[in-house]
Design a protein around this motif. Structure first.
Motif, PDB file in Angstrom:
ATOM      1  N   VAL A   1      14.483   2.321 -44.618  1.00  0.00           N
ATOM      2  CA  VAL A   1      13.987   2.084 -43.401  1.00  0.00           C
ATOM      3  C   VAL A   1      12.330   1.677 -43.366  1.00  0.00           C
ATOM      4  O   VAL A   1      12.191   1.012 -42.254  1.00  0.00           O
ATOM      5  N   ASP A   2      11.660   2.301 -43.962  1.00  0.00           N
ATOM      6  CA  ASP A   2      10.260   1.742 -43.978  1.00  0.00           C
ATOM      7  C   ASP A   2      10.044   0.522 -44.489  1.00  0.00           C
ATOM      8  O   ASP A   2       8.723  -0.321 -44.147  1.00  0.00           O
ATOM      9  N   ARG A   3      10.916  -0.177 -45.216  1.00  0.00           N
ATOM     10  CA  ARG A   3      10.946  -1.717 -45.513  1.00  0.00           C
ATOM     11  C   ARG A   3      11.777  -2.489 -44.657  1.00  0.00           C
ATOM     12  O   ARG A   3      12.051  -3.743 -45.071  1.00  0.00           O
ATOM     13  N   ILE A   4      12.435  -1.874 -43.591  1.00  0.00           N
ATOM     14  CA  ILE A   4      13.405  -3.094 -42.618  1.00  0.00           C
ATOM     15  C   ILE A   4      12.504  -3.534 -41.541  1.00  0.00           C
ATOM     16  O   ILE A   4      12.005  -2.462 -40.686  1.00  0.00           O
ATOM     17  N   PHE A   5      12.451  -4.412 -41.183  1.00  0.00           N
ATOM     18  CA  PHE A   5      11.880  -5.060 -39.750  1.00  0.00           C
ATOM     19  C   PHE A   5      12.782  -6.027 -39.314  1.00  0.00           C
ATOM     20  O   PHE A   5      13.782  -6.768 -39.595  1.00  0.00           O
ATOM     21  N   ARG A   6      12.657  -6.174 -37.733  1.00  0.00           N
ATOM     22  CA  ARG A   6      13.581  -6.614 -36.770  1.00  0.00           C
ATOM     23  C   ARG A   6      12.594  -7.845 -36.348  1.00  0.00           C
ATOM     24  O   ARG A   6      11.578  -7.478 -35.756  1.00  0.00           O
ATOM     25  N   VAL A   7      13.231  -9.022 -36.332  1.00  0.00           N
ATOM     26  CA  VAL A   7      12.548 -10.184 -35.790  1.00  0.00           C
ATOM     27  C   VAL A   7      13.366 -10.436 -34.430  1.00  0.00           C
ATOM     28  O   VAL A   7      14.443 -10.436 -34.126  1.00  0.00           O
ATOM     29  N   VAL A   8      12.362 -10.563 -33.315  1.00  0.00           N
ATOM     30  CA  VAL A   8      13.048 -10.900 -31.987  1.00  0.00           C
ATOM     31  C   VAL A   8      12.309 -11.956 -31.398  1.00  0.00           C
ATOM     32  O   VAL A   8      11.246 -12.486 -31.524  1.00  0.00           O
ATOM     33  N   SER A   9      13.130 -12.641 -30.506  1.00  0.00           N
ATOM     34  CA  SER A   9      12.744 -13.684 -29.705  1.00  0.00           C
ATOM     35  C   SER A   9      11.755 -13.099 -28.481  1.00  0.00           C
ATOM     36  O   SER A   9      12.332 -12.288 -27.746  1.00  0.00           O
ATOM     37  N   VAL A  10      10.720 -13.852 -28.070  1.00  0.00           N
ATOM     38  CA  VAL A  10      10.228 -13.622 -26.847  1.00  0.00           C
ATOM     39  C   VAL A  10      10.008 -15.039 -25.960  1.00  0.00           C
ATOM     40  O   VAL A  10      10.041 -16.102 -26.455  1.00  0.00           O
ATOM     41  N   SER A  11      10.620 -14.746 -24.705  1.00  0.00           N
ATOM     42  CA  SER A  11      10.781 -15.795 -23.965  1.00  0.00           C
ATOM     43  C   SER A  11      10.130 -15.458 -22.346  1.00  0.00           C
ATOM     44  O   SER A  11      10.196 -14.350 -22.144  1.00  0.00           O
ATOM     45  N   GLN A  12       9.992 -16.429 -21.759  1.00  0.00           N
ATOM     46  CA  GLN A  12       9.525 -16.069 -20.387  1.00  0.00           C
ATOM     47  C   GLN A  12      10.439 -16.916 -19.330  1.00  0.00           C
ATOM     48  O   GLN A  12      10.742 -18.172 -19.504  1.00  0.00           O
ATOM     49  N   HIS A  13      10.987 -16.108 -18.202  1.00  0.00           N
ATOM     50  CA  HIS A  13      11.824 -16.786 -17.369  1.00  0.00           C
ATOM     51  C   HIS A  13      11.424 -16.236 -15.996  1.00  0.00           C
ATOM     52  O   HIS A  13      11.403 -15.089 -15.866  1.00  0.00           O
ATOM     53  N   ASP A  14      11.250 -16.818 -15.079  1.00  0.00           N
ATOM     54  CA  ASP A  14      10.918 -16.779 -13.777  1.00  0.00           C
ATOM     55  C   ASP A  14       9.557 -15.629 -13.835  1.00  0.00           C
ATOM     56  O   ASP A  14       9.538 -14.787 -12.968  1.00  0.00           O
ATOM     57  N   GLY A  15       8.691 -15.947 -14.745  1.00  0.00           N
ATOM     58  CA  GLY A  15       7.376 -15.154 -14.483  1.00  0.00           C
ATOM     59  C   GLY A  15       7.550 -13.823 -15.212  1.00  0.00           C
ATOM     60  O   GLY A  15       6.527 -13.034 -15.730  1.00  0.00           O
ATOM     61  N   GLN A  16       8.831 -13.816 -16.177  1.00  0.00           N
ATOM     62  CA  GLN A  16       8.656 -12.317 -16.692  1.00  0.00           C
ATOM     63  C   GLN A  16       8.955 -12.666 -18.239  1.00  0.00           C
ATOM     64  O   GLN A  16       9.810 -13.432 -18.670  1.00  0.00           O
ATOM     65  N   VAL A  17       8.496 -11.939 -18.856  1.00  0.00           N
ATOM     66  CA  VAL A  17       8.576 -12.089 -20.288  1.00  0.00           C
ATOM     67  C   VAL A  17       9.948 -11.187 -20.640  1.00  0.00           C
ATOM     68  O   VAL A  17       9.971  -9.858 -20.279  1.00  0.00           O
TER      69      VAL A  17
END
Length: 173
Positions: free
Chosen positions: A20-36
């Motif tokens: 678990v100390d070597r597992i990372f999750r990649v996420v997408s960041v998007s903006q829609h109607d002014g909200q992240v």
């Protein structure tokens, strides 16, 4: 005590994997109607690009959740004998998924199939115990067939125990 219980539950999500100390999750960041918005989904070429550009990555796996799928149970001639509408709980994963995520110390186990080879062949599917029993009334189903979205036939290559409730992988198929 209630607040402590909530905090402990939240911080316990997916903390049971061996590395678990070597597992990372990649996420997408998007903006829609002014909200992240943060989404676990990334573009399909990204995992391969990360593997190529960052040599220190030991292993990587892609995951794509599917919602609103029709799952048909097939007989030996390929005819649908039962149909189910799954609103969630289905995921497309790469063969390395169970190498990275082993659900150690959770009661997780492979009931049937081999974690090393279960997802190697295209159109292979691993079911949780509850899904296998739902579709086939038994969990002795390795070799059985399912049709997804009335288009693609999958061979059951493994059955696993139901995943623990404190995981970000709430899939059953």
């Amino acid at each position: 005590l209630v607040i402590l219980s909530i905090i402990r539950a939240e911080l316990g999500f997916d903390r049971f994997h061996t590395h678990v100390d070597r597992i990372f999750r990649v996420v997408s960041v998007s903006q829609h109607d002014g909200q992240v918005r943060y989404s676990p989904g990334v573009s399909y070429p990204l995992p391969e690009a990360l593997k190529h550009d960052i040599p220190s990555i030991e292993n990587i796996t892609a995951l794509h959740y599917q919602r609103e799928l029709q799952v048909d149970v097939l007989d030996s001639e390929g005819t649908a004998i039962r149909k189910f509408q799954e609103t969630d709980g289905c995921a497309l994963v790469e063969p390395s998924f169970f190498t990275l995520f082993d659900f150690n110390d959770t009661g997780f186990a492979w009931i049937a199939g081999d974690p090393e080879t279960a997802l190697v062949e295209p159109f292979s599917v691993v079911l949780t115990r509850s899904s296998a029993e739902k579709y086939f009334s038994t969990y002795d189903v390795v070799g059985a067939s399912l049709r997804i979205e009335q288009q693609l036939d999958f061979k059951v290559t493994g059955v696993i125990e139901d995943l623990p409730p404190n995981t970000d992988f709430p899939f059953k198929v």
